[in-house]
Enzyme design. Structure first.
Site, PDB file in Angstrom:
ATOM      1  N   ASP A 285       5.571  48.210  55.642  1.00 43.43           N
ATOM      2  CA  ASP A 285       5.759  49.659  55.732  1.00 43.43           C
ATOM      3  C   ASP A 285       4.848  50.309  54.677  1.00 43.43           C
ATOM      4  O   ASP A 285       4.232  49.632  53.856  1.00 43.43           O
ATOM      5  CB  ASP A 285       7.239  50.053  55.548  1.00 43.43           C
ATOM      6  CG  ASP A 285       7.527  51.428  56.164  1.00 43.43           C
ATOM      7  OD1 ASP A 285       6.565  52.161  56.472  1.00 43.43           O
ATOM      8  OD2 ASP A 285       8.698  51.785  56.331  1.00 43.43           O
TER       9      ASP A 285
HETATM   10  C1  BGC Z   1       8.154  54.919  57.458  1.00 42.96           C
HETATM   11  C2  BGC Z   1       7.758  54.197  58.730  1.00 42.96           C
HETATM   12  C3  BGC Z   1       6.526  54.828  59.313  1.00 42.96           C
HETATM   13  C4  BGC Z   1       5.424  54.778  58.270  1.00 42.96           C
HETATM   14  C5  BGC Z   1       4.096  55.309  58.751  1.00 42.96           C
HETATM   15  C6  BGC Z   1       6.996  55.071  56.500  1.00 42.96           C
HETATM   16  O1  BGC Z   1       7.295  55.926  55.455  1.00 42.96           O
HETATM   17  O2  BGC Z   1       9.208  54.228  56.851  1.00 42.96           O
HETATM   18  O3  BGC Z   1       8.824  54.216  59.642  1.00 42.96           O
HETATM   19  O4  BGC Z   1       6.167  54.179  60.483  1.00 42.96           O
HETATM   20  O5  BGC Z   1       5.837  55.540  57.156  1.00 42.96           O
HETATM   21  O6  BGC Z   1       4.102  56.668  58.888  1.00 42.96           O
END
Ligand code: BGC
Length: 750
Positions: A285
């Site tokens: 993530d």
């Molecule tokens: C979130 C994810 C997301 C990623 C990209 C993160 O902060 O937890 O779910 O896909 O950002 O935007």
């Protein structure tokens, strides 16, 4: 120098030879193709493939530095490049100028729609409808791929049992079975029949794993999940996603029992790869690799990279530990080159499946494939199927000539109605209830009274109360703005914010019947106002066509079709709450529980007569999992099972008759639950095992049949063995998790 040039030529030849029939090649030749590219790559080139570079979707120019990095093969995928000219230019550099001519993947959070926005995922989960889940993600894929996006970070498959957690809005709710069937449907929609169809986008099962179990519902918090719980509750939706070949998996921010998910070798290697045979790639993530430092698990960025790499995390989102340290870590023998090769193979496999080696560019014929008539009609259907009628004292539906006072901060909030994760949805295309009421030409007067959900001002109350006097019914559209749920937006109190409750109380004093519509990213605790209103309709954040859907429901052109995918709490203090909990030694199941007001003042300390309930609100949720009303009534009768005892190879057939006893045709979602009465570890009091949608004319009766086998009754026990166990089982068939007709059977080994 000569050697490198020679290798590149071979690489190009191999790529172009294979381009002709990549989509039809067998797994073997796909692997050979991947190996052949890998053999031409330097360590730097390989590390480049593991790099998911974040960009800003608002960037007005394409940075020279980024172009140069792509040219040098330092980037494998890009996140949030939203101008089509930039997508085209970067891809051209990658496939024409980078060392190995490997195409990029462009990624975006296309969570519940791209331009056409569907209800938020917890809303769509209320449909319990795999067809609408699949068609909504198909539309999202068609729209997103038209601007070059071929990878979405969805679906989120985190089981969520705490409505304080802002990300419950993005979740499939509290039940592993429902989450699994819906998750599969989303993935089918995103990935289409074949990933290399230009309108297909790679899905990403996220967040692996346990993110929904964050303590106290506080985002990014730690989790404690014993392995049987992990396997029985949190893992099934991911397993289901792998069963239909989800292309990618994202690690979660949280730690689990002390080890962050992004550096968790057991979860990524033992479970995901070895046991579940995942052959796509794992992405971290956003910065979750370097967050292992704050977790107190990694010493510094280099160490964080080492931990993630050795755990088997293939592609790093935004942080740069692989880019900056992986080569050194390999040279020092701390990470093997073999491990890096695995990462690259996993990544190239997905690029190959997406057909990017053959067709790296977006399909220009499909450009700007947005807001098509059929997209909007699916969005409206999704909003109707996601709306849950929670209370109705003979008020809904309204007749067309009812004089309505349309009130409330969400009655005309085009941005908020789209909900969280809708960067690309445009509020100009949103149909709000106000607009839909106007278009339908119904008899109404609009008095917002509060400007937004957190508005604390009571200055408009008097005027509002005076103006409702000439109306027959008040339709109050309440809720939460989109920004109050989603990532990093948890709340400790989940009542209606601002002065909404006070206004509802004042309006109730007029004696006019009130329809309360709630648009929110989570269930809202309504104990303070539930008796002040006559009907309650939950529409979640319903998306682009939410207003039209609500207008049709309120005036009875359609009925609300949703059922709750979670237990709706009475108070935040009850959380976490879920229907499929264990029984305890003193189960709370008596209607006459001891209330705090029944305890005499100065009473001697005693626990006698008390069980596992709260002194102030008892033990029940406001509304149970699976609950939802329509505009007609159903009677369940004649529950029959084919046998009293089945062995591990037999099926039990469960039959029930459902009659529409009301005055209009309607839909019911018939639900099957079981309970394994005694287990080698204690078992939930009920578990959803199946459901069927049926449509019945008034007066009509239909039979519904379910099949139960030992396979459906399996669980993971304290020895981590997945098995069904001999013994007594209860079963219920009914309209929700706290009612239904009951039967029982015995499962025997032989
Ligand atoms: C979130 C994810 C997301 C990623 C990209 C993160 O902060 O937890 O779910 O896909 O950002 O935007």
């Amino acid at each position: 120098m000569i050697k490198k040039y020679y290798i590149i030529i071979i690489g190009i030849t191999l790529i172009s030879c294979s381009q002709t029939n990549v989509s039809t090649t067998s797994n073997n030749s796909q692997e050979q193709f991947i190996d052949s590219i890998l053999s031409t790559m330097s360590i730097d080139d390989k590390i480049g493939q593991t790099n998911l570079r974040g960009t800003s979707s608002r960037a007005k120019t394409l940075s020279e530095e980024l172009k140069e990095d792509v040219r040098q093969g330092k980037v494998g995928a890009l996140l949030n490049v939203m101008k089509v000219e930039f997508v085209d230019e970067l891809q051209k550099i990658a496939v024409e100028e980078s060392p190995n001519k490997i195409p990029l993947i462009f990624a975006r959070d296309v969570v519940h729609g791209f331009k056409t926005i569907f209800p938020i995922p917890i809303g769509l989960a209320s449909s319990w409808d795999t067809e609408i889940a699949e068609s909504s993600s198909r539309v999202a894929a068609i729209e997103a791929s038209s601007v070059g996006i071929r990878w979405t970070f969805a679906p989120m498959l985190d089981i969520a049992r705490d409505s304080r957690w802002g990300r419950i809005a993005e979740s499939p709710g509290e039940d592993p079975y429902l989450a699994s069937v819906l998750g599969k449907a989303y993935i089918k929609g995103f990935q289409g029949d074949s990933l290399n169809n230009p309108t297909s986008i790679a899905a990403c099962a996220k967040h692996y794993i346990g993110y929904g179990a964050v303590i106290g519902g506080r985002d990014y918090n730690t989790t404690i999940i014993p392995e049987p719980l992990l396997r029985n509750v949190y893992l099934p939706p991911f397993k289901a996603a792998l069963d239909i070949d989800v292309a990618t998996v994202m690690t979660s921010f949280n730690e689990i029992n002390g080890i962050p998910a992004t550096g968790n070798e057991f979860l990524l290697k033992d479970v995901l790869r070895d046991e579940l045979k995942f052959n796509g790639f794992v992405v971290s993530d956003w910065d979750s690799v370097i967050e292992m430092i704050a977790h107190g698990y990694a010493k510094d960025e280099k160490h964080a990279g080492e931990l993630a790499a050795n755990a088997g995390m293939d592609m790093e989102m935004t942080s740069k530990t692989y880019e900056n340290h992986l080569k050194k870590l390999i040279q020092e023998g701390k990470v093997s080159e073999q491990q890096l090769n695995e990462f690259v193979k996993n990544i190239l496999r997905v690029k190959l499946k997406l057909g990017l080696f053959k067709t790296p560019y977006r399909d220009k014929k499909n450009e700007a494939n947005f807001y098509k008539k059929e997209h909007l009609s699916i969005a409206k259907e999704a909003a109707i199927k996601s709306s849950v009628l929670l209370k109705n004292k003979d008020l809904l539906p309204l007749s067309k000539n009812t004089k309505v006072a349309l009130i409330g901060p969400l009655a005309n909030a085009p941005l908020d109605q789209m909900g969280t994760w809708t960067f690309d949805g445009e509020k100009e295309h949103t149909v709000t209830p106000l607009e839909a009421f106007k278009k339908a030409n119904v008899d109404f007067k609009y008095i917002p009274s509060l400007t937004h959900s957190r508005d604390q001002s009571t200055s408009e109350f008097k005027k509002t109360i005076n103006s409702v006097k000439n109306s027959d019914v008040i339709v109050f559209i309440a809720g939460e703005e989109a920004i109050l749920s989603g990532e990093a937006h948890s709340r400790a109190s989940i009542d209606l914010p601002g002065a909404q409750e006070s206004l509802i109380k004042e309006l109730a004093k007029t004696g006019k019947p009130i329809v309360l519509v709630i648009m929110a990213g989570r269930p809202i605790t309504i104990s303070n106002i539930i008796n002040d209103v006559d009907a309650i309709l939950m529409s979640w954040h319903p998306g682009t066509m939410g207003g039209s859907a609500l207008q049709e429901i309120i005036y009875g052109l359609r009925e609300p079709e949703g059922r709750l995918p979670l237990s709706w709490p009475k108070a935040a203090g009850q959380l976490p709450y879920f229907y499929n909990h264990k029984n305890t030694g003193r189960p709370a199941n008596k209607e006459d529980y001891v209330s705090m007001y029944d305890i005499p003042v100065g009473a001697w300390q005693s626990s006698l007569g008390n069980d596992s309930h709260y002194l102030d609100i008892g033990y029940k949720p406001q509304f149970p999992f699976g609950y939802g009303l329509g505009y007609t009534d159903f009677k369940y009768s004649n529950l029959q099972i084919s046998k009293d005892t089945i062995n591990f190879k037999e099926n039990l057939m469960v039959n029930i008759s459902i009659t529409n006893t009301g005055k209009r045709p309607g839909k019911e979602i018939v639900q099957l639950y079981t309970q394994d009465v005694v287990g080698s570890i204690t078992r939930p009091i009920r578990e959803l095992k199946g459901f069927e949608h049926i449509y019945l004319n008034n007066g009509e009766t239909k039979e519904v049949t379910f099949k139960i086998s030992a396979e459906k009754l399996k669980f993971t026990n304290h020895k981590n063995v997945n098995t069904a166990e001999e013994g007594d089982f209860n079963l219920w068939v009914g309209p929700n998790s706290s009612s239904g007709l009951k039967s029982s059977f015995y499962l025997k080994k032989k």
